[in-house]
Design a protein around this motif. Structure first.
Motif, short mmCIF file in Angstrom:
data_model
loop_
_atom_site.label_atom_id
_atom_site.label_comp_id
_atom_site.label_asym_id
_atom_site.label_seq_id
_atom_site.Cartn_x
_atom_site.Cartn_y
_atom_site.Cartn_z
N HIS A 24 19.85 16.99 -8.18
CA HIS A 24 18.87 17.14 -7.11
C HIS A 24 17.99 15.91 -7.14
CE1 HIS A 24 15.91 18.74 -4.34
NE2 HIS A 24 14.97 18.45 -5.22
N LEU A 25 18.01 15.14 -6.06
CA LEU A 25 17.23 13.91 -5.95
C LEU A 25 16.20 14.10 -4.85
CD1 LEU A 25 17.30 10.92 -7.13
CD2 LEU A 25 18.51 10.33 -5.04
N SER A 26 14.95 13.76 -5.14
CA SER A 26 13.88 13.86 -4.14
C SER A 26 13.23 12.49 -4.00
CB SER A 26 12.84 14.89 -4.56
OG SER A 26 11.74 14.89 -3.66
N ILE A 27 13.17 12.01 -2.76
CA ILE A 27 12.55 10.72 -2.46
C ILE A 27 11.35 11.01 -1.56
CG2 ILE A 27 12.91 8.41 -1.54
CD1 ILE A 27 15.98 9.07 -1.88
N LYS A 28 10.15 10.83 -2.10
CA LYS A 28 8.95 11.23 -1.38
C LYS A 28 8.05 10.04 -1.10
CE LYS A 28 5.34 14.78 -1.54
NZ LYS A 28 4.75 15.87 -2.35
N THR A 29 7.74 9.84 0.17
CA THR A 29 6.79 8.81 0.60
C THR A 29 5.63 9.51 1.27
OG1 THR A 29 8.63 7.27 0.99
CG2 THR A 29 6.49 6.69 1.93
N GLY A 30 4.45 9.51 0.60
CA GLY A 30 3.32 10.27 1.12
C GLY A 30 3.66 11.75 1.10
N SER A 47 0.82 -1.22 0.00
CA SER A 47 0.00 0.00 0.00
C SER A 47 0.85 1.26 0.00
CB SER A 47 -0.92 0.00 1.23
OG SER A 47 -0.14 -0.04 2.42
N MET A 48 2.16 1.12 0.02
CA MET A 48 3.03 2.30 0.08
C MET A 48 3.63 2.61 -1.28
SD MET A 48 6.48 2.93 2.37
CE MET A 48 7.52 1.96 1.28
N THR A 49 3.54 3.87 -1.67
CA THR A 49 4.13 4.33 -2.93
C THR A 49 5.19 5.38 -2.65
OG1 THR A 49 2.10 3.90 -4.19
CG2 THR A 49 3.69 5.41 -5.17
N GLN A 50 6.34 5.19 -3.26
CA GLN A 50 7.44 6.14 -3.12
C GLN A 50 7.72 6.77 -4.48
OE1 GLN A 50 11.74 4.85 -2.50
NE2 GLN A 50 11.26 5.58 -0.44
N THR A 51 7.82 8.07 -4.51
CA THR A 51 8.10 8.79 -5.76
C THR A 51 9.53 9.32 -5.72
OG1 THR A 51 5.79 9.45 -6.06
CG2 THR A 51 7.44 10.70 -7.26
N VAL A 52 10.29 8.96 -6.75
CA VAL A 52 11.68 9.41 -6.86
C VAL A 52 11.80 10.32 -8.07
CG1 VAL A 52 14.08 8.71 -7.16
CG2 VAL A 52 12.54 7.27 -5.81
N THR A 53 12.26 11.52 -7.87
CA THR A 53 12.51 12.42 -8.99
C THR A 53 13.97 12.83 -8.97
OG1 THR A 53 11.87 14.37 -7.70
CG2 THR A 53 10.16 13.32 -9.02
#
Length: 228
Positions: free
Chosen positions: A186-192, A149-155
């Protein structure tokens, strides 16, 4: 009229052949070529390796695409992750799938067997006629990694790419005349709603008509150490 069409066809074929010739020396556009890249930690010590094998090479509309199978190993030689990616070339301009430029930890997460990954192919380019002082184009990449149920977005954004100098680079695999290129990631790791930013500068050495040879940054680097 037929003679005119035939002349156009000959010109087109000749141009396509010339473009192909400008691309056929790139390492990752030679079928069955195996390239081993050693991974170094921030102290300059070997910390593993990445092995790439060119599984297929195809041409479409003047663009040559090399499909890569890659496998990452830790410093003990244990395989940690397998992945697929690609590179392209058109008229001597080299394009690298930005997934190949993810830091080691994010690359392992992206290829984990228990994750569903959604990402569009994004390429960063290396011009055929670059020269010292040139500013190169930025690159942008984004992917979603879902586990349960967890989604992580990496940009990832790669910016401030500048050609600093021309230098000779020697590794155990050979010697190349390279362009030294600096860049900022620039790396962004976003969970929720929670995002973790990571910013770092790095330097890479690119050999025209051949490919990336070496990289170095705050968290370590890489270098080609074997070609088969």
């Amino acid at each position: 009229m037929l003679k005119h069409i035939a002349t156009i066809a000959i010109i087109f074929i000749s141009a396509s052949a010339a473009r192909a010739q400008e691309c056929n020396h790139f390492l990752y556009l030679q079928k069955d070529k195996v390239v081993e890249m050693t991974i170094y930690n921030k102290k300059g010590e070997p910390n593993g390796k990445q092995v790439y094998q060119v599984s297929d090479v195809s041409t479409s509309g003047g663009t040559i695409t090399g499909k890569l199978n890659s496998e990452m190993f830790d410093k003990k030689g244990k395989s940690t992750v397998k992945a697929n990616s690609s590179v392209q070339c058109n008229g001597g301009v080299f394009f690298i799938d930005m997934k190949l430029m993810l830091p080691q930890q994010q690359a392992e997460q992206a290829e984990s067997t228990d994750a569903q990954v959604s990402a569009q192919s994004s390429y960063i380019d290396y011009p055929a006629n670059m020269k010292v002082g040139d500013q190169l184009k930025d690159g942008n990449f984004s992917m979603d990694v879902k586990r349960g149920s967890m989604t992580q977005t990496v940009t990832m954004q790669i910016t401030e790419r500048k050609v600093l100098a021309q230098e000779s680079v020697t590794t155990t695999a050979g010697t190349w005349d390279c362009f030294k290129i600096s860049a900022h990631t620039h790396l962004s790791i976003k969970t929720g709603p929670i995002g973790i930013p990571l910013n770092y500068d790095y330097t890479e050495w690119y050999a025209p008509g051949f490919g990336l040879i070496k990289s170095d940054g705050k968290y370590g680097g890489t270098a080609i150490t074997s070609i088969k």
